[in-house]
Design a protein around this motif. Structure first.
Motif, PDB file in Angstrom:
ATOM      1  N   GLN A 145      45.437  32.333  54.778  1.00  0.00           N
ATOM      2  CA  GLN A 145      44.577  32.770  55.783  1.00  0.00           C
ATOM      3  C   GLN A 145      43.418  32.166  55.124  1.00  0.00           C
ATOM      4  O   GLN A 145      42.247  31.636  55.962  1.00  0.00           O
ATOM      5  N   LYS A 165      43.015  28.352  55.294  1.00  0.00           N
ATOM      6  CA  LYS A 165      42.600  27.893  56.729  1.00  0.00           C
ATOM      7  C   LYS A 165      40.874  27.725  56.856  1.00  0.00           C
ATOM      8  O   LYS A 165      40.455  26.934  57.451  1.00  0.00           O
ATOM      9  N   LYS A 205      50.631  35.596  52.256  1.00  0.00           N
ATOM     10  CA  LYS A 205      50.130  35.501  53.423  1.00  0.00           C
ATOM     11  C   LYS A 205      48.155  35.593  53.657  1.00  0.00           C
ATOM     12  O   LYS A 205      47.662  34.754  54.183  1.00  0.00           O
ATOM     13  N   VAL A 208      36.999  35.612  53.259  1.00  0.00           N
ATOM     14  CA  VAL A 208      37.239  35.170  54.684  1.00  0.00           C
ATOM     15  C   VAL A 208      36.175  35.483  55.602  1.00  0.00           C
ATOM     16  O   VAL A 208      35.748  34.829  56.400  1.00  0.00           O
TER      17      VAL A 208
END
Length: 1964
Positions: free
Chosen positions: A398, A401, A394, A322
């Motif tokens: 993320q 996205k 979860k 991320v």
């Protein structure tokens, strides 16, 4: 069960029958071919039977040993070892697992019989059916029955237990079918394996390997096997099965790889595979149940730890990822952005999916942990904090996205960079091509290299036009480059400065190019026009020079054809001259215009004026020569044409006169007609020739008046033709009159003879006494008689007109007398035939009524007698088999009774008709009918009684039999299970017990449903038959008790079964292997050496077989080692020390065996090679000895045939010697090889070789000497043979020339044959004399004998010839007289015989009798006519033959007697014909009436039927039958009317013979009226019923069809691609069209409904509702069709557009590859080929591409206008396609320009090369021209020189053009190309100058020589002319014949040949 034994019985019977046929062939008398074929057939059948028996014996022996091995027993001979019964008992105990009675140990026959009886009794207890097999058969060793017994045992204990259930229908198969199905299931999917039987399907071995590979794929490599190597496949399968699976090798490859393998042997072997693999499957299932409950607790702990570790690693990776992909900074170039996108894509496609899979695996892992914990009833697992599934989800959300945001940004930046880079690339590409194109074209248009001839100017114009076209089409492309530059500037491209500068440069170059192109075109057009005119002038001058040669010729022709040919050629020349004159004037005017031009001058004006003057002068000379030539040719043609016409007319007249003079007037009608037709054609041809002759005479007179040379013979020729024409007209008239008279007479004679022959045939038929022996024959005779009467009536008029025709004939008196006699005979015979025909018709009708019914009655009574006797004596049997037989007979009896009942009804109806018609035998017929009916009723009652009783007995017997069989089966199975519990504990016992239990369970499953059915049937029988209820119920109770006992016993046996066999199996294998090892060592240690070749080969093959056996046992050795290690670890009670000891011995013995085998092999190979050499030497020596013996004992034969045969035999012998020479050579080579190798046998080999060479040389010398000796002897024997044959022939013929013993005629025939033979054999004598002279010349030593033979033959020939000629005339006259007397005597005998036949006249009792009498009479009449003709011929021969008085008197007496008899026989023949014809008519009418009555009675029951039918099909069938009946009535009406008319005419006569005709006539009229009335009533009833049934049927079909189509239209399928969509659309259109077409069907149904309602049908309301429902269904169906059509069309258009776009893009890409090729050619041909191909490519590509692109654009526009849902995608497709097309066009233009430049350069080089070759060729021809001085005339030399100079002059323009082209190319090219151009030009000019100097020298030499030759030629011609005149004057001869006289005046009147002058030499 006993099918195998039955098959063996059949084979044995066939074998015995074949042996019997073999033994009996000695007693039959056959020819050689039949005997050979039969013997071969018998021997072949016996061989096949023996071969099959041998295979079965070997297979069964191995099978028995495989089972006896379990009890340590073995047999060696199947027939002998089973005789005592001991081994048979052991085998049955092993197979069944039961204990049989202990066999008796004695060796006597009684003991063996007792033991075998025990075994057979056991088999019977096992329900094994043994047919014709007794204990004595086995004890006696009967081969067939022993094999049958073993096969029966195999079926019972190995094959019968096999049961396979198929998956489709759960059908249970057994035995052979089940085994075949199992093999097919296991081998399905294997290539080239198709098992359809147990014979040929296994021949290639693939099936055996497939079975093994399916269950054990690791031990067989099936992919390496091929169908062609069958032996290897079989050997591989059998070895693997034996070594890897432990299956005994029952078969060898040669037992299977044969034409017809034995089915039983293959089944036996395949069964072993089935049982092995079935057992293996059961063991595998047991092993799978063990691992399910192990290590669960430990595994759960490891899973939990794994989950914790994987979850932590996954969360850490998500956090790092991320942070990395959140960065939104991108590179500022396309490569940088692409690299970033590739990195991101790698992450998404490689790294992320792995992690996503890990995430899923974590979820699965957690679920597995929880599931296992639940299954173990433990507490559920809870992951650590932050490591649960929800936490991971979860973090993953993320990550996705951030990933999506990164992906969107990257794609946007990438698209922008790609667009900019694409625009820049397109600009660079297009700008580069534009700049190159502009510079190249500027260089091209700046040059004025137009050339100095027309081809060069035209090429320059075409090139300029191409440049202009290029320039005009390139403006749009320049604009495209400017637009691309502006687009890049607007987008802010980083390299925009370079792009702007390049754009400005391109625009400036474009303006300069357009100015240069315009100026160059004006100059080029002027030059092209002038060069065109010059080229036409050169062509015109050359043509005029060619025309002068034929116009100067003085040849006017020597005959008409030659003159015509010359005139035709001259006319063509004149037409060419006239046509070319106008062209010359036009060329001159056009050329002079160029002299007045100002400014640019393409050529010098003076040159133009000179060329115009030269062309005009040549044309005027040519016109004058043509006119003079035509005048000469016309005069010659007129004269020769008239001569040819006169000769043709004279030849035609002479030919026709000869034809008419030689033609006869014909011998019969056909020849006269043919001659008349030919004469008509002659008259027509004569008329046409007459006018032509008059015209020819007039023309000849005109020619005579002109007094031209050659007309002296013309007057005489005209006079001869006119005289011949007059003679022809006279002959023609005479011949026509003769033909007309002959034609009239022969026509009348032919008509009279035909009519007389027909009347005789008719009389013979009408007077026949045959009236039929039964009904069929009488009817046939009646029909024939009616047809004969009609034919007789038609011939009445021709008979009456004969006398009038006879009166008009003009013929010789003798012919008229014969014709008059035949006319009288025809009239009398016609009256007799008419009378006899009427009587015969009546008699036939009377005879027909007698044969109607008695035949049918007799047949029915015979059948009733037979069945009544059988039923009366029949008693109901108590045995089931007898009941079944009786029941089957009753079923057959029912069918027979149905057939007989119909026949009895027909008999009753026939009797009733006879009684009503008043037949004379009515009472007898009625009594016969009543008796038949009473007997029929008794038989029917008796049959019903017997059938009821038989049915009840059959049901009870079937039930009791079935109960007994079921009870026996259950009891047998229970006894087998109880016996198996006491079996031994060894390996064989355990396996047998397992097989038996599995078989027993399968059998119980099959029996249980049968018990339920049996119980139900027993209860029903007890209810229906109370008397037998107790017996029925007791049987079923016993079955129930046995069933319960069986199930309890089977359950107890299964509980006590255990597995214990591994140790026993190992010990058995070890023992077998050690036994084999000891035996093999003993075989290898043998020291035997062979004494001959057979022994060497045998020992070597045995040694190789031992090696193969050792290799096969190597795997067994390894297996034993592995098994020993395993047993040492697993088995606790194994004696380890003893086992180790045996294993060590095993290792030592194995190694020793291998060493011994190798040493033995070396010794055997050396011995084998030496014995092979000895064999070859012995064969060669035997052959040489035979040759030597043949040559030593040869003698000289004494006949020609013997000598020729000896020569041929000797040639064959020499050929055989030459053919056998390689054998000797091979033997010598083999011996030399032995010596070189140092073999221990080398000394002996050398001795044999020396002796062999000496014998071979000596034989060839003897053969050559023998050949020469036979050739010399052949010539002498041929001459002597010819002499002896001719002498013998003359000796044989000498007595025949003077033989007085035979009759005169025989002597004459023999003497005539002798004369013919003498004439033929004259050549034979001459040939012998020629052979003798030749022999005397070649071999003088034979002169004495040869001359003596020739003198004797000449003397004998002269004597024979003189004797034969003297006797010939004397014998001829005597033979003719004898023949006449004998002929009259034979004719008189035949006439006497006919008088005897005519004594008795019988009218005939039936039609058949009358017909036979008529046939006999016709034969007599034909014979009489032939004899009359024969008498006339004999009379003519007598008149023409000169006879002696005595002979003439005897012949006249015979002649008068014959004439008297012929006249006396004519009247009896006529009277007999009249009587027979009348009788035939009566019989024929009766027969026809009876036939018609029977026909009407057969059809009357069908017409009176009242059942209309209950369905449409039934009504239609009734209507069809009634319509067929009506058509039959209509067709038969004419026949009935004709029969009634004939019968009425006959009934009007007053005669007792016609009473029967009257009765039959009334009966027929009555029945015919009733039949017609009943038929019409039946048709009305059926029509009314048909209408209602037809509507209901049609309505049901319409409703069913509409419902079916509605289901089809509700389908939502659209198709995956264009093809599938198109198919759906086509199907829908067809369906829609079908629906439209079906509207007429619905309308038709509606019209039917309205019609029925108007008629007031009872079911009108139901019909109306049904019609409304059909209308609603149809309207709904049409709406569904429209909706589905719209959906399919829209989808199809989209698929079609996609395909077109893809195809066009692919096509453009392919064309770009071709257009971008860098190849510019290696030479002119290559460049020209490339240009042509590229021009064709460009043209084709442009037209096809524009057409396809327009079509696609139009399709896109239409779809967008239509509002297609995918309009945006379609627009994108269009833009990309148009841009690719523009690029392709630009690339093609660039390539075309490059190829044009390359073509110009290579064209110049090619021109230089061709010009050099022509100059060199002319240089080489100069010596040839000079060399012709000595052998050619002056004119020829001048012609050769002119031709050569003309050819040289042609090269002038080519050299000039070459210079101009070189100058132009030097301005264009530089560097290496320019240097090459200069070099080529210099080479050509240097060669040209040398050629010109050589030509000048040659011209001077030829001119001098020509003058000398001309003078010499003139002197020689004058001398020759004078000699010819002198010869003509001195050799005038007097004519010796008429043709010579006619030719002499003409020759004398011709002037002498003119004296040759100087002008003759100039003419060709």
């Amino acid at each position: 069960m006993a099918s195998g034994a039955a098959e063996l019985d059949n084979m044995e019977i066939q074998s015995q029958n074949s042996n019997t046929r073999w033994e009996n062939t000695d007693n039959q008398v056959w020819d050689d071919t039949t005997v050979t074929a039969k013997l071969f057939e018998c021997s072949r059948i016996k061989a096949l039977a023996d071969e099959r028996e041998a295979v079965q014996k070997k297979t069964f022996t191995k099978w028995v040993n495989s089972h006896l091995a379990h009890v340590s027993c073995r047999i060696s001979d199947l027939y002998a070892d089973l005789r005592d019964g001991y081994m048979l008992t052991k085998l049955l105990e092993v197979l069944s697992g039961e204990q049989l009675p202990k066999p008796t140990r004695g060796r006597m026959r009684i003991h063996s019989l007792e033991n075998v009886d025990k075994a057979l009794q056991f088999l019977k207890e096992q329900r094994v059916h043994l047919e014709n097999v007794g204990s004595h058969d086995i004890v006696d060793g009967n081969h067939r029955l022993t094999l049958g017994l073993v096969w029966t045992i195999i079926l019972r204990f190995q094959i019968q237990v096999i049961k396979i259930e198929t998956e489709d229908n759960r059908e249970t198969r057994s035995a052979k079918d089940a085994l075949l199905l199992w093999c097919q299931m296991k081998t399905s999917g294997y290539p080239e394996v198709n098992i359809q039987n147990f014979t040929t399907s296994w021949r290639d071995g693939l099936a055996f390997n497939a079975l093994i590979h399916r269950h054990r794929p690791e031990i067989v490599d099936f992919s390496k096997l091929t169908k062609s190597n069958a032996t290897y496949n079989l050997q591989q399968a059998f070895n693997v099965a034996e070594q890897q699976l432990g299956l005994t090798k029952l078969l060898d490859p040669e037992d299977v790889n044969m034409e017809n393998p034995d089915e039983k042997s293959i089944i036996t072997y395949v069964v072993s595979f089935y049982h092995y693999f079935s057992k293996m499957k059961a063991l595998a299932v047991e092993g799978k149940r063990i691992g399910k409950v192990l290590d669960q607790a430990v595994e759960l702990e490891a899973l939990m730890e794994r989950y914790e570790r994987l979850a932590a690693e996954l969360l850490a990776w998500i956090e790092r990822t991320v942070a990395i992909i959140s960065n939104q900074k991108f590179a500022n170039s396309l490569a940088g952005v692409q690299h970033q996108l590739q990195t991101f894509t790698t992450f998404c496609t490689l790294e992320k999916p792995v992690k996503f899979q890990e995430k899923g695996n974590l979820e699965v892992l957690l679920f597995s942990i929880q599931s296992k914990l639940r299954g173990l009833s433990r507490k559920l697992y809870v992951p650590g904090e932050g490591r649960g599934i929800s936490d991971i989800n979860k973090a993953w959300a993320q990550l996705e996205k951030v990933e999506h945001e990164r992906e969107v940004s990257l794609h946007k930046e990438l698209i922008r960079q790609e667009k900019l880079e694409l625009l820049a690339q397109r600009f660079d590409h297009k700008a580069g091509m534009r700049e190159a194109w502009l510079s190249e074209n500027q260089r091209l248009v700046a040059q004025d290299n137009f050339g100095y001839d027309l081809p060069a100017a035209e090429a320059a114009m075409k090139k300029h036009e191409a440049i202009e076209a290029d320039v005009s089409s390139y403006e749009e492309r320049i604009q495209v480059v400017a637009e691309l530059a502006m687009a890049l500037e607007a987008e802010g491209y980083y390299d925009v400065r370079r792009i702007s500068a390049q754009k400005g440069s391109i625009l400036r170059q474009w303006g300069l190019l357009t100015e240069l192109v315009g100026a160059r075109r004006a100059r080029l057009e002027q030059s092209l026009a002038l060069q065109t005119i010059f080229q036409d002038m050169v062509s015109m001058i050359g043509w005029m020079e060619e025309m002068q040669a034929p116009l100067l010729s003085r040849e006017v022709g020597k005959h008409l054809l030659e003159v015509e040919d010359l005139l035709q050629k001259h006319g063509l020349l004149e037409a060419d001259v006239a046509a070319q004159s106008e062209r010359v004037q036009a060329l001159n005017q056009a050329a002079l215009k160029f002299c007045e031009l100002e400014g640019y001058q393409p050529c010098d004006p003076q040159i133009i004026r000179n060329r115009v003057t030269h062309v005009q002068t040549c044309l005027e000379e040519l016109r004058q020569q043509a006119a003079q030539r035509r005048t000469e040719l016309e005069a010659s043609r007129h004269l020769w044409a008239f001569f040819q016409e006169l000769e043709e007319a004279e030849a035609w007249v002479r030919e026709k006169e000869q034809i008419l003079a030689s033609k006869p007037c014909g011998r019969d009608l056909s020849s006269v007609l043919q001659l008349s037709g030919q004469h008509k054609l002659m008259l027509g041809e004569l008329g046409g020739r007459r006018a032509l002759l008059h015209q020819a005479v007039e023309k000849g007179e005109q020619l005579l008046a002109t007094q031209r040379p050659g007309t002296a013979q013309l007057e005489e020729k005209l006079r001869e033709v006119q005289q011949g024409w007059k003679r022809l007209e006279e002959v023609t008239g005479t011949h026509q009159q003769k033909l007309q008279e002959a034609l009239s007479f022969y026509r009348f004679s032919a008509e009279t003879d035909d009519l007389l022959a027909w009347l005789r045939d008719s009389y013979r038929l009408a007077s026949s006494d045959d009236f039929g022996h039964d009904e069929c024959s009488s009817r046939a005779l009646l029909r024939k008689q009616a047809a004969a009467a009609q034919e007789l009536e038609r011939h009445r008029a021709p008979v009456l007109a004969l006398r009038a025709q006879l009166a008009r004939l003009a013929a010789p008196p003798r012919q008229l007398l014969g014709a008059q006699i035949r006319v009288v005979e025809v009239e009398q015979l016609y009256g007799e035939v008419a009378e006899v025909a009427v009587l015969r018709h009546q008699w036939l009708q009377d005879a027909l009524a007698v044969h109607c019914m008695f035949g049918e009655v007799r047949a029915c009574e015979g059948w009733l007698d037979e069945k009544e006797q059988w039923l009366s004596g029949m008693h109901a049997p108590q045995e089931l088999e007898d009941v079944e037989v009786v029941k089957h007979r009753f079923e057959s009896l029912d069918q027979e009774m149905s057939s007989v009942m119909g026949r009895i009804l027909d008999v009753n109806e026939t009797v009733q008709q006879l009684v009503e018609g008043g037949h004379p035998s009515a009472s007898e017929v009625q009594s016969c009918r009543d008796h038949l009916n009473s007997r029929w009723n008794r038989v029917v009652e008796l049959v019903e009684q017997r059938k009821d009783h038989l049915s009840s007995v059959l049901r009870i017997q079937n039930y009791l039999l079935e109960c007994t069989e079921i009870k026996a089966q259950i009891r047998e199975k229970r006894r087998a299970v109880e016996a198996s519990q006491c079996s031994s504990g060894d390996l064989g016992g355990v396996l047998a017990l397992q097989r038996k239990l599995s078989t027993m369970e399968a059998a119980l499953v099959v029996l249980e449903p049968k018990l339920l059915e049996l119980q139900q049937e027993g209860e029903a029988l007890a209810t229906s038959h109370p008397a037998h209820a107790l017996a029925v119920l007791l049987h079923f109770e016993e079955i129930s008790e046995e069933w319960e006992a069986l199930k309890s016993t089977l359950q107890g046996c299964e509980d006590s079964l255990s597995v214990a066999r591994r140790l026993q199996q190992f010990i058995q294998d070890l023992d077998n292997f050690l036994t084999w090892l000891v035996k093999t060592q003993a075989a290898v240690a043998s020291e035997e050496l062979p004494s001959n070749l057979a022994g060497a080969e045998r020992l070597l093959s045995q040694h190789v077989a031992l090696k193969e056996e050792i290799d096969r046992y190597e795997e067994d050795y390894t297996t034993i080692q592995e098994a020993s290690d395993l047993l040492a670890l697993e088995e606790a009670d194994v004696p380890c020390l003893s086992l180790q000891h045996w294993l060590q011995k095993l290792d030592v013995g194995w190694n020793k065996l291998l060493q011994m085998w190798e040493s033995r092999r070396v010794a055997l190979v050396q011995a084998h090679v030496f014995h092979l050499f000895l064999r070859d030497v012995q064969q060669a020596e035997a052959c040489l000895y035979n040759q030597e013996s043949t040559l030593a004992h040869a003698e000289l034969p004494t006949t020609v045939e013997a000598v020729e045969k000896a020569i041929k035999k000797h040639k064959d012998f020499v050929t055989t010697m030459e053919l056998s020479m390689p054998r000797t050579t091979l033997a010598l080579q083999a011996g030399e090889s032995l010596v070189r190798q140092g073999s221990p046998y080398s000394e002996r080999a050398q001795e044999e070789m020396a002796e062999l060479r000496a014998k071979s040389h000596r034989n060839f010398q003897l053969a050559q000497a023998r050949t020469q000796q036979l050739t010399d002897h052949l010539g002498l024997q041929r001459f002597l043979q010819s002499c002896h044959e001719l002498a013998g022939w003359m000796k044989e013929k000498r007595p025949m020339a003077g033989d007085p013993a035979a009759k005169p005629h025989q002597r004459w025939l023999r003497h005539r044959a002798l004369l013919a033979e003498l004439a033929q054999n004259r050549e034979w004598l001459e040939q012998i004399e020629q052979e003798g002279r030749q022999l005397l010349e070649e071999k003088p030593e034979l002169a004495g004998s040869v001359r003596k033979q020739l003198e004797e033959i000449r003397q004998c020939w002269a004597e024979l010839e003189s004797t034969s000629q003297a006797r010939a005339q004397q014998l001829f006259e005597a033979s003719k007289a004898e023949q006449l007397v004998q002929s009259y005597a034979d004719l008189d005998k035949r006439l006497v015989n006919m008088e005897g036949q005519l004594q008795a006249v019988d009218a005939g009792a039936s039609l058949a009798t009358v017909n036979n009498q008529l046939k006999k009479l016709q034969t007599m009449e034909s014979q009489m006519e032939e004899w009359y003709k024969e008498a006339g011929q004999l009379q003519a021969q007598l008149a023409s033959l000169p006879l002696e008085p005595a002979s003439k008197e005897a012949v006249d007496e015979k002649q008068n007697a014959v004439g008297t008899r012929i006249v006396r026989l004519i009247e009896p023949l006529k009277e007999r014909r009249r009587i027979l014809l009348a009788s035939k008519e009566v019989h024929q009418v009766c027969r026809d009436l009876e036939d018609e009555i029977s026909w009407v009675q057969d059809r009357l029951p069908l017409a009176s039927l009242r059942d209309p039918g209950s369905s449409l099909q039934a009504v239609q069938q009734f209507i069809k039958k009634n319509q067929n009946l009506r058509r039959e009535l209509q067709t038969h009406q004419a026949r009935v009317d004709e029969v009634l008319a004939r019968a009425g005419a006959l009934a009007s006569l007053r005669s007792p013979e016609v009473d029967g005709v009257r009765r039959l006539l009334e009966r027929l009229r009555e029945l015919w009226g009733a039949l017609r009335e009943q038929t019409e009533q039946r048709q009305q009833l059926l029509d009314a019923t048909y209408q209602a049934e037809q509507y209901h049927f049609d309505a049901g079909q319409v409703e069913a069809w509409l419902s079916e189509q509605e289901l089809l239209l509700m389908n939502e399928e659209k198709g995956k691609d264009e093809q599938s969509t198109l198919q759906l659309l086509k199907k829908h259109l067809l369906l829609e069209q079908t629906i439209e077409n079906y509207e007429e069907t619905v309308a038709q149904l509606s019209r039917q409904c309205r019609a029925l309602l108007e008629l007031g049908h009872p079911a009108s309301e139901q019909i109306s509702r049904r019609q409304s429902r059909a209308d609603r269904l149809y309207v709904s169906l049409k709406g569904l069709a429209e909706e589905r059509k719209a959906r399919l069309e829209q989808h199809y258009w989209l698929c079609q557009l996609g395909r077109e776009v893809d195809d066009l893009e692919h096509w453009i890409a392919e064309k770009e590859v071709v257009a971008g090729s860098p190849e510019l050619g290696q030479d002119l041909e290559h460049v020209t080929l490339l240009q042509e191909k590229f021009t064709e490519f460009a043209s084709e590509t442009g037209s096809v591409g524009n057409e396809r692109l327009s079509a696609v654009n139009q399709m896109v526009d239409e779809l967008i206008d239509y509002g297609h849902v995918d309009a945006a995608t379609i627009a994108e497709w269009k833009d990309g396609l148009n841009e690719a097309w523009a690029d392709l066009l630009e690339l093609m233009e660039t390539r075309a320009q490059m190829l044009a430049a390359s073509h110009e350069l290579h064209k110049f080089f090619s021109h230089c090369k061709d010009l050099l070759a022509q100059i060199e060729e002319k240089q080489q021809r100069l010596p040839e021209v000079a060399a012709r001085e000595s052998r050619s005339s002056a004119g020829a030399l001048q012609g050769v020189l002119s031709t050569f100079e003309h050819d040289v002059q042609v090269l002038v323009s080519q050299v000039r053009q070459l210079q101009e082209g070189a100058a132009q190319l030097r301005t264009v090219y530089a560097g290496e190309n320019a240097d090459a151009i200069v070099t080529k030009e210099q080479d050509v000019m240097r060669a040209w100058k040398e050629l010109l100097s050589s030509c000048e020298a040659c011209r001077l030499q030829i001119t001098t020589t020509t003058e000398k030759m001309r003078f010499t030629s003139m002197v020689r011609d004058l001398i020759s002319w004078m000699e010819g005149i002198i010869c003509q004057i001195g050799t005038r001869e007097k004519p010796s014949s008429q043709p010579a006289l006619s030719q002499s005046p003409a020759q004398a009147s011709q002037p002498p040949a003119p004296c040759p002058g100087p002008s003759d030499e100039r003419s060709p």
